[in-house]
Design an enzyme around this catalytic site. Structure first.
Site, PDB file in Angstrom:
ATOM      1  N   THR A 192      -9.290  -7.195 -37.535  1.00  0.00           N
ATOM      2  CA  THR A 192      -9.456  -7.445 -36.093  1.00  0.00           C
ATOM      3  C   THR A 192     -10.608  -6.643 -35.500  1.00  0.00           C
ATOM      4  O   THR A 192     -11.232  -7.076 -34.532  1.00  0.00           O
ATOM      5  CB  THR A 192      -8.159  -7.166 -35.312  1.00  0.00           C
ATOM      6  OG1 THR A 192      -7.865  -5.756 -35.327  1.00  0.00           O
ATOM      7  CG2 THR A 192      -6.985  -7.938 -35.889  1.00  0.00           C
ATOM      8  N   LEU A 239     -10.983  -8.552 -30.631  1.00  0.00           N
ATOM      9  CA  LEU A 239      -9.936  -9.466 -30.151  1.00  0.00           C
ATOM     10  C   LEU A 239      -8.847  -9.551 -31.217  1.00  0.00           C
ATOM     11  O   LEU A 239      -8.823 -10.470 -32.032  1.00  0.00           O
ATOM     12  CB  LEU A 239     -10.525 -10.848 -29.866  1.00  0.00           C
ATOM     13  CG  LEU A 239     -10.939 -11.119 -28.429  1.00  0.00           C
ATOM     14  CD1 LEU A 239     -11.208 -12.603 -28.223  1.00  0.00           C
ATOM     15  CD2 LEU A 239      -9.881 -10.655 -27.435  1.00  0.00           C
ATOM     16  N   HIS A 240      -7.933  -8.595 -31.160  1.00  0.00           N
ATOM     17  CA  HIS A 240      -6.921  -8.463 -32.209  1.00  0.00           C
ATOM     18  C   HIS A 240      -6.025  -9.703 -32.338  1.00  0.00           C
ATOM     19  O   HIS A 240      -5.963 -10.342 -33.381  1.00  0.00           O
ATOM     20  CB  HIS A 240      -6.030  -7.250 -31.931  1.00  0.00           C
ATOM     21  CG  HIS A 240      -6.766  -5.977 -31.689  1.00  0.00           C
ATOM     22  ND1 HIS A 240      -7.325  -5.232 -32.706  1.00  0.00           N
ATOM     23  CD2 HIS A 240      -7.037  -5.298 -30.536  1.00  0.00           C
ATOM     24  CE1 HIS A 240      -7.905  -4.152 -32.210  1.00  0.00           C
ATOM     25  NE2 HIS A 240      -7.744  -4.168 -30.895  1.00  0.00           N
ATOM     26  N   ASP A 241      -5.274  -9.995 -31.286  1.00  0.00           N
ATOM     27  CA  ASP A 241      -4.181 -10.963 -31.388  1.00  0.00           C
ATOM     28  C   ASP A 241      -4.621 -12.392 -31.682  1.00  0.00           C
ATOM     29  O   ASP A 241      -3.920 -13.105 -32.413  1.00  0.00           O
ATOM     30  CB  ASP A 241      -3.328 -10.916 -30.121  1.00  0.00           C
ATOM     31  CG  ASP A 241      -2.643  -9.568 -29.941  1.00  0.00           C
ATOM     32  OD1 ASP A 241      -2.520  -8.827 -30.937  1.00  0.00           O
ATOM     33  OD2 ASP A 241      -2.239  -9.243 -28.813  1.00  0.00           O
ATOM     34  N   CYS A 243      -6.597 -13.386 -33.733  1.00  0.00           N
ATOM     35  CA  CYS A 243      -6.796 -13.561 -35.177  1.00  0.00           C
ATOM     36  C   CYS A 243      -5.601 -14.258 -35.819  1.00  0.00           C
ATOM     37  O   CYS A 243      -5.763 -14.999 -36.803  1.00  0.00           O
ATOM     38  CB  CYS A 243      -7.049 -12.217 -35.852  1.00  0.00           C
ATOM     39  SG  CYS A 243      -8.686 -11.516 -35.515  1.00  0.00           S
TER      40      CYS A 243
END
Length: 311
Positions: A192, A239-241, A243
């Site tokens: 991420t 933008l972690h989530d 992914c």
């Protein structure tokens, strides 16, 4: 046939963008959304789910609030990242509909029972609700196709030197998920942090010119501020989530490995650490698909493409 999914999330700017991406994708059927406590308090994350679905004109999706605290610990929130509301930045609508009267676990269980095919659970916050579901409904494990989580890291943490925030909030819950025997897909910080949005990307989204792309750009304007701190060494904001959703839509833009993962629940310095047996040193069979790399331009292009859905 669209892939049925349940999203368990704690919005949060990147959770909100994950919802935008999922609901712009006909390949996915979002059957239910549940809220977890993490990025903000449970009351605020539930409200933020309702605000996002009101914005996206999807009051048809059942929503339920989840556990108010981790399994064995007091709640930690990330208001320093996401602001007082959890979604600081744009002017979002007030909720136009109410959540279900039952709990997140009850809604998840009902959704699994009623689904004609196994359901993928996408969990972008702490794993509390998912662990409670697994513990209370062992008879439904076969109805879960996989659990795709944003959490953990093979290398560096972002909340402690060893631990990523979502896992650190409720490591006992995360350990239940990883050791459940259900296939787990892990989008950790190793991938991420490579899925960064830059200033030019935000302007690209803004230029799409529809109300949702404008809101996404404004969410990212706020989200960028926290990540400008020099300690991170970022050019943009990770933008972690999203992914998790992007992997479901375009797995070919990700590089993954099959490995055993355990969660440290008691270490003096390492509570919340995801221990990834990269070199097969434990003899344990792999229990997770671990994302290790991403085509970052392909990731941004996917977001831009799907934002045009809202024209």
């Amino acid at each position: 046939m669209a892939l049925p999914i349940i999203i368990d999330c704690d919005p949060g700017h990147d959770d909100a963008i994950a919802l935008v991406l999922a609901l712009a994708s006909p390949e996915l059927e979002v059957k239910a959304i549940t809220s977890s406590a993490g990025n903000q308090t449970p009351e605020k994350t539930l409200r933020n789910v309702l605000r996002m679905l009101t914005l996206l004109k999807r009051p048809d999706i059942p929503v339920a609030g989840g556990a108010v605290k981790p399994l064995m610990r007091e709640l930690i929130i990330a208001d320093n990242v996401h602001g007082e509301s959890g979604l600081n930045g744009p002017a979002l609508p007030e909720p136009s509909f109410a959540p279900q009267s039952g709990t997140a676990v009850e809604l998840m269980a009902k959704t699994l029972r009623e689904s004609a095919q196994p359901v993928t659970i996408v969990s972008t916050g702490p794993q509390t609700n998912v662990a409670l579901l697994l513990n209370s409904h062992p008879e439904l494990h076969t109805k879960i196709a996989r659990i795709v989580i944003m959490g953990g890291a093979m290398a560096l943490g972002n909340w402690t030197p060893a631990a990523e925030f979502n896992i650190y909030v409720d490591p006992e819950a995360a350990e239940i998920v990883f050791q459940s025997g259900i296939p787990v897909v892990m989008a950790g910080l190793d991938v991420t942090h490579k899925a960064q949005i830059h200033a030019a990307d935000i302007e690209r989204f803004r230029a799409i010119g529809n109300p949702i792309s404008t809101i996404v750009a404004e969410l990212l304007d706020f989200f960028m501020e926290y990540h400008k701190d020099e300690k991170w060494g970022f050019v943009g904001a990770p933008l972690h989530d999203p992914c998790t959703i992007a992997w479901l839509l375009k797995p070919e833009i990700f590089t993954t490995v099959e490995r055993w993962v355990g969660v440290e629940t008691k270490g003096k310095y390492t509570q919340g650490m995801t221990v990834v047996d990269y070199y097969f040193l434990t003899g344990n069979k792999p229990n997770a698909t671990v994302m290790v790399d991403v085509d970052s331009q392909g990731f941004v292009d996917l977001l831009a493409e799907r934002l045009q859905y809202y024209a």
